[in-house]
Design a protein around this motif. Sequence first.
Motif, PDB file in Angstrom:
ATOM      1  N   ALA A  86      11.569 -29.963  20.673  1.00 58.26           N
ATOM      2  CA  ALA A  86      11.724 -28.854  19.715  1.00 58.26           C
ATOM      3  C   ALA A  86      12.289 -29.373  18.398  1.00 58.26           C
ATOM      4  O   ALA A  86      11.854 -28.966  17.312  1.00 58.26           O
ATOM      5  CB  ALA A  86      12.639 -27.793  20.311  1.00 58.26           C
ATOM      6  N   GLU A  87      13.247 -30.300  18.482  1.00 61.78           N
ATOM      7  CA  GLU A  87      13.826 -30.847  17.244  1.00 61.78           C
ATOM      8  C   GLU A  87      12.791 -31.660  16.468  1.00 61.78           C
ATOM      9  O   GLU A  87      12.744 -31.625  15.243  1.00 61.78           O
ATOM     10  CB  GLU A  87      15.037 -31.721  17.578  1.00 61.78           C
ATOM     11  CG  GLU A  87      16.259 -30.914  17.984  1.00 61.78           C
ATOM     12  CD  GLU A  87      17.372 -31.752  18.592  1.00 61.78           C
ATOM     13  OE1 GLU A  87      18.524 -31.324  18.504  1.00 61.78           O
ATOM     14  OE2 GLU A  87      17.088 -32.828  19.182  1.00 61.78           O
ATOM     15  N   ARG A  88      11.951 -32.366  17.217  1.00 60.72           N
ATOM     16  CA  ARG A  88      10.880 -33.120  16.539  1.00 60.72           C
ATOM     17  C   ARG A  88       9.947 -32.174  15.812  1.00 60.72           C
ATOM     18  O   ARG A  88       9.577 -32.404  14.660  1.00 60.72           O
ATOM     19  CB  ARG A  88      10.070 -33.919  17.549  1.00 60.72           C
ATOM     20  CG  ARG A  88      10.813 -35.096  18.064  1.00 60.72           C
ATOM     21  CD  ARG A  88      10.069 -35.734  19.206  1.00 60.72           C
ATOM     22  NE  ARG A  88      10.826 -36.887  19.641  1.00 60.72           N
ATOM     23  CZ  ARG A  88      10.311 -38.060  19.947  1.00 60.72           C
ATOM     24  NH1 ARG A  88       9.024 -38.229  19.926  1.00 60.72           N
ATOM     25  NH2 ARG A  88      11.074 -39.049  20.298  1.00 60.72           N
ATOM     26  N   ALA A  89       9.587 -31.102  16.515  1.00 57.66           N
ATOM     27  CA  ALA A  89       8.624 -30.158  15.930  1.00 57.66           C
ATOM     28  C   ALA A  89       9.223 -29.488  14.700  1.00 57.66           C
ATOM     29  O   ALA A  89       8.536 -29.235  13.717  1.00 57.66           O
ATOM     30  CB  ALA A  89       8.224 -29.132  16.976  1.00 57.66           C
ATOM     31  N   ALA A  90      10.537 -29.232  14.724  1.00 57.77           N
ATOM     32  CA  ALA A  90      11.175 -28.555  13.578  1.00 57.77           C
ATOM     33  C   ALA A  90      11.150 -29.455  12.346  1.00 57.77           C
ATOM     34  O   ALA A  90      11.208 -28.973  11.203  1.00 57.77           O
ATOM     35  CB  ALA A  90      12.601 -28.183  13.939  1.00 57.77           C
ATOM     36  N   ASN A  91      11.098 -30.782  12.536  1.00 57.41           N
ATOM     37  CA  ASN A  91      10.906 -31.726  11.433  1.00 57.41           C
ATOM     38  C   ASN A  91      12.026 -31.688  10.390  1.00 57.41           C
ATOM     39  O   ASN A  91      11.795 -31.879   9.207  1.00 57.41           O
ATOM     40  CB  ASN A  91       9.557 -31.409  10.744  1.00 57.41           C
ATOM     41  CG  ASN A  91       8.996 -32.613  10.036  1.00 57.41           C
ATOM     42  OD1 ASN A  91       8.883 -33.681  10.636  1.00 57.41           O
ATOM     43  ND2 ASN A  91       8.662 -32.456   8.767  1.00 57.41           N
ATOM     44  N   ARG A  92      13.246 -31.394  10.850  1.00 52.46           N
ATOM     45  CA  ARG A  92      14.347 -31.325   9.885  1.00 52.46           C
ATOM     46  C   ARG A  92      15.288 -32.537   9.959  1.00 52.46           C
ATOM     47  O   ARG A  92      16.174 -32.685   9.140  1.00 52.46           O
ATOM     48  CB  ARG A  92      15.140 -30.027  10.092  1.00 52.46           C
ATOM     49  CG  ARG A  92      14.429 -28.823   9.474  1.00 52.46           C
ATOM     50  CD  ARG A  92      15.361 -27.652   9.326  1.00 52.46           C
ATOM     51  NE  ARG A  92      15.739 -27.123  10.626  1.00 52.46           N
ATOM     52  CZ  ARG A  92      15.057 -26.171  11.273  1.00 52.46           C
ATOM     53  NH1 ARG A  92      13.962 -25.670  10.729  1.00 52.46           N
ATOM     54  NH2 ARG A  92      15.457 -25.734  12.434  1.00 52.46           N
ATOM     55  N   GLN A  93      15.114 -33.366  10.984  1.00 53.79           N
ATOM     56  CA  GLN A  93      15.978 -34.551  11.116  1.00 53.79           C
ATOM     57  C   GLN A  93      15.089 -35.751  11.427  1.00 53.79           C
ATOM     58  O   GLN A  93      14.020 -35.574  12.010  1.00 53.79           O
ATOM     59  CB  GLN A  93      16.920 -34.424  12.320  1.00 53.79           C
ATOM     60  CG  GLN A  93      17.830 -33.236  12.352  1.00 53.79           C
ATOM     61  CD  GLN A  93      17.883 -32.649  13.754  1.00 53.79           C
ATOM     62  OE1 GLN A  93      17.033 -31.848  14.129  1.00 53.79           O
ATOM     63  NE2 GLN A  93      18.887 -33.035  14.531  1.00 53.79           N
ATOM     64  N   MET A  94      15.588 -36.940  11.119  1.00 52.13           N
ATOM     65  CA  MET A  94      14.880 -38.132  11.587  1.00 52.13           C
ATOM     66  C   MET A  94      15.859 -39.290  11.779  1.00 52.13           C
ATOM     67  O   MET A  94      16.926 -39.307  11.169  1.00 52.13           O
ATOM     68  CB  MET A  94      13.770 -38.556  10.621  1.00 52.13           C
ATOM     69  CG  MET A  94      14.254 -39.255   9.366  1.00 52.13           C
ATOM     70  SD  MET A  94      12.904 -39.761   8.269  1.00 52.13           S
ATOM     71  CE  MET A  94      12.236 -41.189   9.123  1.00 52.13           C
ATOM     72  N   MET A  95      15.492 -40.221  12.647  1.00 50.61           N
ATOM     73  CA  MET A  95      16.286 -41.434  12.841  1.00 50.61           C
ATOM     74  C   MET A  95      15.666 -42.515  11.955  1.00 50.61           C
ATOM     75  O   MET A  95      14.508 -42.909  12.163  1.00 50.61           O
ATOM     76  CB  MET A  95      16.242 -41.885  14.311  1.00 50.61           C
ATOM     77  CG  MET A  95      16.784 -40.874  15.267  1.00 50.61           C
ATOM     78  SD  MET A  95      18.435 -40.296  14.872  1.00 50.61           S
ATOM     79  CE  MET A  95      18.290 -38.607  15.434  1.00 50.61           C
ATOM     80  N   THR A  96      16.462 -42.985  10.999  1.00 47.25           N
ATOM     81  CA  THR A  96      15.898 -43.890  10.000  1.00 47.25           C
ATOM     82  C   THR A  96      15.683 -45.306  10.523  1.00 47.25           C
ATOM     83  O   THR A  96      14.991 -46.095   9.892  1.00 47.25           O
ATOM     84  CB  THR A  96      16.823 -43.954   8.778  1.00 47.25           C
ATOM     85  OG1 THR A  96      18.152 -44.190   9.244  1.00 47.25           O
ATOM     86  CG2 THR A  96      16.795 -42.676   7.991  1.00 47.25           C
ATOM     87  N   CYS A  97      16.274 -45.634  11.665  1.00 42.14           N
ATOM     88  CA  CYS A  97      16.110 -47.010  12.154  1.00 42.14           C
ATOM     89  C   CYS A  97      14.730 -47.235  12.750  1.00 42.14           C
ATOM     90  O   CYS A  97      14.319 -48.373  12.930  1.00 42.14           O
ATOM     91  CB  CYS A  97      17.194 -47.377  13.156  1.00 42.14           C
ATOM     92  SG  CYS A  97      17.077 -46.485  14.705  1.00 42.14           S
ATOM     93  N   CYS A  98      14.015 -46.157  13.107  1.00 44.67           N
ATOM     94  CA  CYS A  98      12.733 -46.385  13.783  1.00 44.67           C
ATOM     95  C   CYS A  98      11.637 -45.415  13.345  1.00 44.67           C
ATOM     96  O   CYS A  98      10.474 -45.789  13.308  1.00 44.67           O
ATOM     97  CB  CYS A  98      12.916 -46.301  15.295  1.00 44.67           C
ATOM     98  SG  CYS A  98      13.610 -44.747  15.833  1.00 44.67           S
ATOM     99  N   SER A  99      11.973 -44.172  13.023  1.00 49.19           N
ATOM    100  CA  SER A  99      10.921 -43.190  12.728  1.00 49.19           C
ATOM    101  C   SER A  99      10.360 -43.403  11.331  1.00 49.19           C
ATOM    102  O   SER A  99      11.027 -43.959  10.462  1.00 49.19           O
ATOM    103  CB  SER A  99      11.474 -41.781  12.908  1.00 49.19           C
ATOM    104  OG  SER A  99      11.893 -41.641  14.250  1.00 49.19           O
ATOM    105  N   ARG A 100       9.139 -42.937  11.132  1.00 50.13           N
ATOM    106  CA  ARG A 100       8.450 -43.212   9.870  1.00 50.13           C
ATOM    107  C   ARG A 100       7.787 -41.943   9.363  1.00 50.13           C
ATOM    108  O   ARG A 100       7.978 -40.866   9.933  1.00 50.13           O
ATOM    109  CB  ARG A 100       7.408 -44.328  10.066  1.00 50.13           C
ATOM    110  CG  ARG A 100       7.988 -45.578  10.686  1.00 50.13           C
ATOM    111  CD  ARG A 100       6.975 -46.665  10.854  1.00 50.13           C
ATOM    112  NE  ARG A 100       6.470 -47.212   9.588  1.00 50.13           N
ATOM    113  CZ  ARG A 100       7.117 -48.089   8.835  1.00 50.13           C
ATOM    114  NH1 ARG A 100       8.303 -48.535   9.225  1.00 50.13           N
ATOM    115  NH2 ARG A 100       6.594 -48.544   7.714  1.00 50.13           N
ATOM    116  N   ALA A 101       6.977 -42.081   8.319  1.00 53.66           N
ATOM    117  CA  ALA A 101       6.275 -40.914   7.773  1.00 53.66           C
ATOM    118  C   ALA A 101       4.869 -40.858   8.349  1.00 53.66           C
ATOM    119  O   ALA A 101       4.222 -41.894   8.503  1.00 53.66           O
ATOM    120  CB  ALA A 101       6.185 -41.035   6.257  1.00 53.66           C
ATOM    121  N   CYS A 102       4.385 -39.643   8.645  1.00 53.17           N
ATOM    122  CA  CYS A 102       2.972 -39.515   9.035  1.00 53.17           C
ATOM    123  C   CYS A 102       2.102 -39.701   7.797  1.00 53.17           C
ATOM    124  O   CYS A 102       1.069 -40.349   7.838  1.00 53.17           O
ATOM    125  CB  CYS A 102       2.703 -38.130   9.614  1.00 53.17           C
ATOM    126  SG  CYS A 102       3.538 -37.859  11.174  1.00 53.17           S
TER     127      CYS A 102
END
Length: 773
Positions: free
Chosen positions: A749-765
């Motif tokens: 649910a947090e992923r889908a909300a797209n309001r937070q990200m972990m900068t060490c690994c996640s990227r931009a679509c």
Amino acid sequence: MSASVPASASACPVDHPALAGGCPVSANAAAFDPFGPAYQADPAESLRWSRDEEPVFYSPELGYWVVTRYEDVKAVFRDNLVFSPAIALEKITPVSEEATATLARYDYAMARTLVNEDEPAHMPRRRALMDPFTPKELAHHEPMVRRLTREYVDRFVESGKADLVDEMLWEVPLTVALHFLGVPEEDMATMRKYSIAHTVNTWGRPAPEEQVAVAEAVGKFWQYAGTVLEKLRQDPSGHGWMPFGIRMQQQMPDVVTDSYLHSMMMAGIVAAHETTANASANAFKLLLENRPVWEEICADPSLIPNAVEECLRHSGSVAAWRRVATADTRIGDVDIPAGAKLLVVNASANHDERHFDHPDEFDIRRPNSSDHLTFGYGSHQCMGKNLARMEMQIFLEELTTRLPHMELVPDQEFTYLPNTSFRGPDHVWVQWDPQANPERTDPDVLQRRHPVTIGEPSTRSVSRTVTVERLDRIADDVLRVVLRDPAGNALPAWTPGAHIDVDLGALSRQYSLCGASDASTYEIAVLLDPESRGGSRYVHEQLRVGGSLRIRGPRNHFALDPDAEHYVFVAGGIGITPVLAMADHARARGWSYELHYCGRNRSGMAYLERVAGHGDRATLHVSEEGARVDLAALLATPVSGTQIYACGPGRLLAGLEDASRHWPDGALHVEYFTSSLTALDPDVEHAFDLELRDSGLTVRVESTQTVLDALRANNIDVPSDCEEGLCGSCEVTVLDGEVDHRDTVLTKAERAANRQMMTCCSRACGDRLTLRL
Ligand code: HEM
Ligand code: FES
């Protein structure tokens, strides 16, 4: 945009006749005096009442609104349009006519630099002048800072007594500042007089008779700055930030203006020098007053970067900064009229318990020290912060190596130059026995070098040494290890699900804490892995009672949600360690829970006795006894409010994942010790841009870089710990753009909300993300 400033700053801004109760300024607010002894001795302590009772108040003495809580101070720094920095270098004390005339005689015309420049002029200038501050460029200065520091220590190391300020901490940062700026070294004593005059002129309250002398010195400083600038203009090819600025002016005359260059020539020396000199003096005083901490960093220099950060938080050198409201606005619950001048007290924010646990304690392992606001925040955040951090690390390294036995001269009184903002003791007297200097018996100490961390320190690097107190075999191939602080001090508190990282020979391994709630020890249980390349084999074969281990943490990536209505705890094999700590915790609090413990046979299952203590809430699933766990039956009916926490072999966890698919998102929590992240493959990844809303920057993330790497290369501080998507400490707020989430922290649910990200690994679509940074 230019900020409007009220004609009479000290007039009470509230319309009294309209108020039945008269002047609303509280007694504390009326008594606030930033030039008085209480604020000078300890600005954060002197404003404790304000943080607790009246976090934004009007000071009639100063004619400023004073802001003292962390969130409010950060919010003011964040919005540089509503809260303009135009008054940052304004004289806080109205200047007498005579002093004004004196300044005029020297054509004194200090104007906008960077720190007091509004948009839209500021950001283009900051961007144009940023390059020399990047970590890559700063690395070139490290040998120069080391050499200078060494030379100064050489001068007093055999003397047995020194004033660290007069004999080192004032002049080395000044010389470094001049090198960095590319300015020839001048007579240091004169420069010192000039700098102090500038501080008093800007942030102090000189008596009328002092004002003319101060103005004389400031006027001379201004002229000196002009002369140096002219010299540099004749040949701007040299190294340093000022020649760089002159070269940039040739390309962008409207961005890097003449007035900027002359003003920065003078303000830059102060910005780079006094701030760092004071911060270093504060740091030595604080560390030597906390002798056990000093001794710890002497014994373990890898703690120095974090110690520097905690010193900057606890006793920073910029106690307060200024802004002016450009529109009617609010801070917290308080209405602020357009034109109001603000004193934002960084030192108070840094001691706000709403943001920092036990803020008055000096804790060099604090996980969020670098959230301090000593460098400001947002688009004006200090550009030189990483040079300052580097200098402070080198000073500490040099003196902890060469004079670990130095101590503060007892009973000395520390004095401070009375002013609102720049804070550091005038003198720090130390003494030692030169006979005991380590270099007399071991000249090799002079060869030791600890690498400098350029940028914000990582929590991951903070370690401590512990002693092995007990070793007990508690099941086939399972050894229980009890660890204690060598001095018998309490170890940091931990919560169920937490683990420590243990250095074992050349390897580092993570083990969950599973002891009872005894503050003085940690307990882990280690299963001998037949495939072990050294980790568990080392524990089983080499560890001895009384021996030492180095550990990091505790950290918790697997924390319990305290609000569940019921808990299902599932453990497989050695996975019992965090799960048992959770079950103990739930029992102690009277929560509703059940515990399932799976294993092949009883002799291989650790902690059976403790599990039995959970009575009929615990079920053993022993496969050799034909009682294999039936996960599908266990999780047949989803129950809202129930949370499942599991740790064990991959097979068990995959089974749980399958069996809980029809449960609400986020109901299953699994302990991951290792990440499935693979190295970035530039053939697969794409580059994208980050728009940083608070800092006003656009940062490119190359296909070979993480978001965290790209942020750090641009001097943006983001805390980090695991750097594998496991812990959540590098989280940032996403304002726009779709994230390609790769961590194991966020729920679906947090992923889908797209309001937070972990900068060490996640990227931009896509090709852009906008972040609140
Ligand atoms: C800005 C503190 C060292 C250069 C600032 C600001 C603060 C600060 C509070 C204003 C931030 C804001 O408005 O948000 C400090 C402290 C230092 C330090 C505590 C040492 C411990 C340095 C050094 C340099 C430097 C060594 C240069 C080599 C600057 C510049 C700005 C600035 C250029 C203006 C940035 C802008 O407005 O865009 N500093 N500073 N500082 N500092 Fe530092
Ligand atoms: Fe741990 Fe990024 S640093 S999730």
